[in-house]
Scaffold this active site. Structure first.
Site, PDB file in Angstrom:
ATOM      1  N   GLU A 103       1.016  -1.246  -0.144  1.00 58.99           N
ATOM      2  CA  GLU A 103       0.165  -0.344  -0.315  1.00 58.99           C
ATOM      3  C   GLU A 103       0.697   1.909   0.071  1.00 58.99           C
ATOM      4  OE1 GLU A 103      -4.222  -1.196   1.983  1.00 58.99           O
ATOM      5  OE2 GLU A 103      -2.527  -1.051   3.695  1.00 58.99           O
ATOM      6  N   CYS A 122      -0.368   7.015   9.795  1.00 60.41           N
ATOM      7  CA  CYS A 122       0.831   5.870  10.762  1.00 60.41           C
ATOM      8  C   CYS A 122       0.537   4.746  10.825  1.00 60.41           C
ATOM      9  CB  CYS A 122       1.534   6.795  10.855  1.00 60.41           C
ATOM     10  SG  CYS A 122       2.783   8.379  10.524  1.00 60.41           S
TER      11      CYS A 122
END
Ligand code: SAH
Ligand code: SF4
Length: 351
Positions: free
Chosen positions: A99, A338
């Site tokens: 990703e 994150c």
């Protein structure tokens, strides 16, 4: 089957100019063709041989028969409701998935992956919970950038190697990818707009220093003592916090470039006033920045601190010698914040 066929082909993204020259030389083509193809691939960022206007049709056909421009297939794009953040899922030649994240703001930043999974196994990180599969090639890393740029109008201004994987455990390919992104004859992204984030692979921090790369260096600190950091980052047993801080000093003394320390704030683990004090002691007089990242929960044991706790922590850092910034991750609603990147199994993706 589809992918097996593609294995036999040469892929242009990921090659530097010298490598392109060598492939074309083997095809009996003159050197200047390499420069032309290099520009089509990285500067004009095209993905079809037909669009290489200065390449004769006959050569386009020969190129098509034995090569492909990119090796990766863009599989899925997920965006958040206001569409400032998008998550891209790619399928690689061997069927593996990675990703990348696109974030539009004052700057347009993309977050790229360097490995499938991650062997470092930080306890708070979704990628760390996946099994590590392999390093990405330089081409697979650069292709993430090219697809994200193709799919969006605004020019990407910054790249962070903060997606899946530990860049310094895939050192050669990560540096090669950064060099390709940086090359002024190609993608032409400034070196200081490219950030490599490491969990603290000490020998590679030293190598990065010795090789005098200009890319920004970020180190995920996330703890303030050997014991405190070791609790969430098992890598601390291999490379002690002392040796990590020595490497950080070594980088500063030799490069005079500032490191950014990332500090993921985990409720009850490293977010107290005492932790903030200890952080100041640990860093001492090292010129650096500290980026505090309130934890993005991934459904495990760790929790994000309350805003109040965050303020207490930040207040204690008010008079620190380093600059403190807070990163409020974008894209948490689509698991693109994150540490939230982890490719789920096909069954999960399908629902
Ligand atoms: N492997 C590299 C780069 C990828 S992780 C590294 O660890 O530095 C990028 C950043 O996300 C790191 O600073 C990491 O500490 C942080 N991170 C990981 N999981 C997180 C989470 N769930 N919430 C917030 N930050 C996270
Ligand atoms: Fe790997 Fe970085 Fe996640 Fe740690 S934080 S498991 S090093 S990706």
């Amino acid at each position: 089957m589809f992918y097996a066929e593609k294995y036999d082909k040469v892929h242009w993204v990921g090659m530097n100019l010298a490598e392109m020259e060598s492939v074309l030389n083997q095809m009996g083509e003159p050197k200047y063709r390499a420069k032309q193809i290099y520009q089509w691939v990285y500067k004009h960022q095209i993905n079809k041989f037909e669009r290489m206007r200065n390449i004769p049709n006959s050569l386009q056909e020969r190129l098509k028969a034995r090569s492909e421009i990119r090796s990766t297939v863009l599989n899925k794009v997920t965006s958040n409701p206001n569409s400032t953040t998008k998550k891209y899922l790619f399928t690689l030649l061997d069927g593996g998935s990675v990703e990348a994240v696109y974030m539009k703001g004052r700057r347009t930043t993309v977050c790229l992956s360097t490995q499938i999974g991650c062997a470092v196994g930080c306890r708070f990180c979704a990628t760390g919970t996946m099994t590590y599969q392999r390093n990405l090639t330089a081409g697979e890393i650069v292709e993430q950038f090219l697809y994200l740029q193709n799919d969006n109008d605004s020019t990407i201004t910054n790249v962070v190697f903060m997606g899946m994987g530990e860049p310094f455990l895939n050192y050669t390919n990560t540096i090669k990818a950064a060099d390709l992104l940086n090359d002024k004859n190609g993608i032409n992204l400034g070196a200081r707009r490219i950030t490599i984030s490491t969990a603290g692979i000490v020998p590679k921090i030293r190598r990065f220093t010795d090789e005098n790369h200009r890319y920004k260096l970020a180190i995920s600190l996330n703890g303030t003592s050997q014991e405190n950091r070791g609790q969430t980052m098992p890598i601390t047993e291999t490379y002690s916090l002392d040796s990590l801080m020595e490497a950080a000093w070594y980088y500063w003394q030799n490069s005079k470039r500032m490191i950014t320390f990332e500090y993921v704030l985990l409720s009850g683990i490293n977010d107290s006033k005492a932790d903030a004090k200890q952080l100041k002691n640990l860093i001492g007089g090292l010129p650096c920045k500290v980026n505090v990242i309130p934890y993005n929960e991934i459904g495990g044991e760790y929790k994000r601190p309350t805003d109040e706790q965050l303020q207490i922590f930040l207040t204690e850092l008010d008079h620190a010698r380093f600059t403190v910034t807070v990163r409020q991750s974008q894209g948490t609603t689509i698991d693109a914040g994150c540490g939230q990147l982890a490719v789920k199994t096909t069954e999960e993706n399908d629902d």
